[in-house]
Design an enzyme around this catalytic site. Sequence first.
Site, PDB file in Angstrom:
ATOM      1  N   ARG A  47       7.662   4.520   1.773  1.00 50.12           N
ATOM      2  CA  ARG A  47       7.137   4.094   3.063  1.00 50.12           C
ATOM      3  C   ARG A  47       8.021   3.097   3.789  1.00 50.12           C
ATOM      4  O   ARG A  47       8.139   3.143   5.014  1.00 50.12           O
ATOM      5  CB  ARG A  47       5.737   3.488   2.870  1.00 50.12           C
ATOM      6  CG  ARG A  47       4.700   4.525   2.526  1.00 50.12           C
ATOM      7  CD  ARG A  47       3.369   3.891   2.218  1.00 50.12           C
ATOM      8  NE  ARG A  47       2.371   4.934   1.963  1.00 50.12           N
ATOM      9  CZ  ARG A  47       1.124   4.686   1.599  1.00 50.12           C
ATOM     10  NH1 ARG A  47       0.721   3.444   1.441  1.00 50.12           N
ATOM     11  NH2 ARG A  47       0.284   5.686   1.392  1.00 50.12           N
ATOM     12  N   ARG A  73       4.661  -0.958  -2.522  1.00 51.04           N
ATOM     13  CA  ARG A  73       3.678  -0.164  -3.262  1.00 51.04           C
ATOM     14  C   ARG A  73       3.978   1.326  -3.150  1.00 51.04           C
ATOM     15  O   ARG A  73       4.177   1.852  -2.056  1.00 51.04           O
ATOM     16  CB  ARG A  73       2.271  -0.441  -2.711  1.00 51.04           C
ATOM     17  CG  ARG A  73       1.192   0.434  -3.341  1.00 51.04           C
ATOM     18  CD  ARG A  73      -0.171   0.065  -2.806  1.00 51.04           C
ATOM     19  NE  ARG A  73      -0.356   0.463  -1.431  1.00 51.04           N
ATOM     20  CZ  ARG A  73      -0.871   1.627  -1.048  1.00 51.04           C
ATOM     21  NH1 ARG A  73      -1.211   2.543  -1.940  1.00 51.04           N
ATOM     22  NH2 ARG A  73      -1.053   1.884   0.238  1.00 51.04           N
ATOM     23  N   SER A 115     -16.715  -5.433  -1.502  1.00 49.32           N
ATOM     24  CA  SER A 115     -17.412  -4.235  -1.974  1.00 49.32           C
ATOM     25  C   SER A 115     -16.562  -2.973  -1.890  1.00 49.32           C
ATOM     26  O   SER A 115     -17.093  -1.873  -1.782  1.00 49.32           O
ATOM     27  CB  SER A 115     -18.696  -4.025  -1.160  1.00 49.32           C
ATOM     28  OG  SER A 115     -18.381  -3.740   0.203  1.00 49.32           O
ATOM     29  N   GLY A 169      -5.353   9.748  -1.634  1.00 48.98           N
ATOM     30  CA  GLY A 169      -5.908  10.016  -2.942  1.00 48.98           C
ATOM     31  C   GLY A 169      -5.550   8.951  -3.956  1.00 48.98           C
ATOM     32  O   GLY A 169      -5.258   7.811  -3.612  1.00 48.98           O
ATOM     33  N   HIS A 223       2.549   1.088   7.131  1.00 44.21           N
ATOM     34  CA  HIS A 223       2.431   2.534   6.993  1.00 44.21           C
ATOM     35  C   HIS A 223       3.206   3.171   8.135  1.00 44.21           C
ATOM     36  O   HIS A 223       3.054   2.767   9.295  1.00 44.21           O
ATOM     37  CB  HIS A 223       0.970   2.981   7.034  1.00 44.21           C
ATOM     38  CG  HIS A 223       0.778   4.361   6.494  1.00 44.21           C
ATOM     39  ND1 HIS A 223       1.204   5.474   7.168  1.00 44.21           N
ATOM     40  CD2 HIS A 223       0.232   4.806   5.330  1.00 44.21           C
ATOM     41  CE1 HIS A 223       0.926   6.550   6.449  1.00 44.21           C
ATOM     42  NE2 HIS A 223       0.332   6.178   5.325  1.00 44.21           N
TER      43      HIS A 223
END
Length: 524
Positions: free
Chosen positions: A282, A378, A11, A47, A236
Amino acid sequence: MLKFDVLIIGSGLAGMTLALHLAERRKVGLITKRDLLEGSSSYAQGGIAAVLDTDDSVQEHIQDTLIAGAGICNEETTRYIVEHSKEAIDWLIALGVPFTKDETHETGYHLTREGGHSHRRIIHAADATGAAVTTTLGQKIKAHPNITLLEEYIAIDLITSAKLGLEGKRVYGAYALAKQADEVVTIAAQHTIMASGGAGKVYLYTTNPDTATGDGIAMGWRAGCRVGNMEFIQFHPTCLYHPHSKSFLISEAVRGEGGILRLPDGTRFMPKHDPRAELAPRDVVARAIDFEMKKHGLDCVHLDISYKPASFIKEHFPNIYAHCLELGIDITQQPIPVVPAAHYTCGGLVTDLKGRTDVEGLYAVGEVACTGLHGANRLASNSLLECMVIGKAAAEHILAATGISLPDIPDWDDSQVTDPDEEVVISHNWDELRRAMWDYVGIVRTNKRLERALNRIKLLSVEINEYYSNFHISNDLIELRNLVQTAELIVRSALLRKESRGLHYSRDYPDTLAEGQETVLTPD
């Protein structure tokens, strides 16, 4: 038995996007392991990357993505997703997502910049974008008459033609554990979508919520799907280091707005690792922090934005400011202690641009999938964009598909198993797996470490599968079974890569090969 036109497992933003695009014309079942808003999407801070500014361009966004992806992004996929970025943002705005305004900007919205981006192109809702997006869409989901929301349900396995003794290679739904009733439910569907997120919980330290246990990757693999690029786990660089705060992310945007990484004595260290300093991608920043921590024997480094005006910090990072303040850290006055942590699974079930996997009737969208957008690393804030663009494409393909008649599907058979006599096996194996992955399959790797990890995983896998065969299932057992399968796929993929590229850094193969190739594993 429950029956739907479309079953969506998960979800987050991918699952919500699909549900809302499908529900006007299809009956949709949406299952989620906890409540509707408990998933990685809700925790996204920075964002969504999109080409919204006339100074920016699709080609520049594509180029930034390809550079971060270190030579193995799929260029067709990247172009398709970036070209549809403005359309995706316009859809969210039309639904009422409260993005941060800036009346002085041509778009009317504030755009920030993150590592690896050549422009300010990140549209955001303060520093809690994911929560703003999922809360807005969640209200639409709960109000829609064609969407049946099943909270506290965890998928166990896909219902495949092979399991039903039928020819072909197709999925007809899934078995799921209704946790509150403690019973297994059969859910039949003409189309099934994996939108179950990534696998951060395979590591000891992660920014991901507890739900990120690789369920969709493991279930898809067992159903016959290929997986791609599983060795590329994004760490991260800046997870809050504090004993009373688990998995709290310090957004990339803190560095984008001028945050400086320092050693405990105040020395800035990023410029000696990369000319882009704190705005490097990153993987570069995470490796630099890992290097400095090991070199100096540190538990953490510090991210300092305290030199900026307090009003600026409170306006741009209200949630980070409030959370740190609760722990006694005033980020307007002092630096933030941070460590790298597993953050994003760049690989997953191999799909096309419509979200289709190798198995008919089964789609994968979001972090569970490998579309080729992320390559070996990414680019910040591309993930939510991928969820929406591929989610809409998958919905359109499903709406255009011809309906099928569902075969007879037997109920779940647990007549041959018993209640477990003790559950310490689960908790012990869970802990051992995550520690082994952190120690041996982390930011810096060697063949010896990877082989050691694979040996441990094989032993754990035997124990876990034996336990699964003999005892009634539970949420923890389902997740552990999926974690150990996903861990094996990560390690096997890492052993196949004889170079260092993007997020995969090997001391045995420090150089990057001239031509980048994807790593694809195929089930036996």
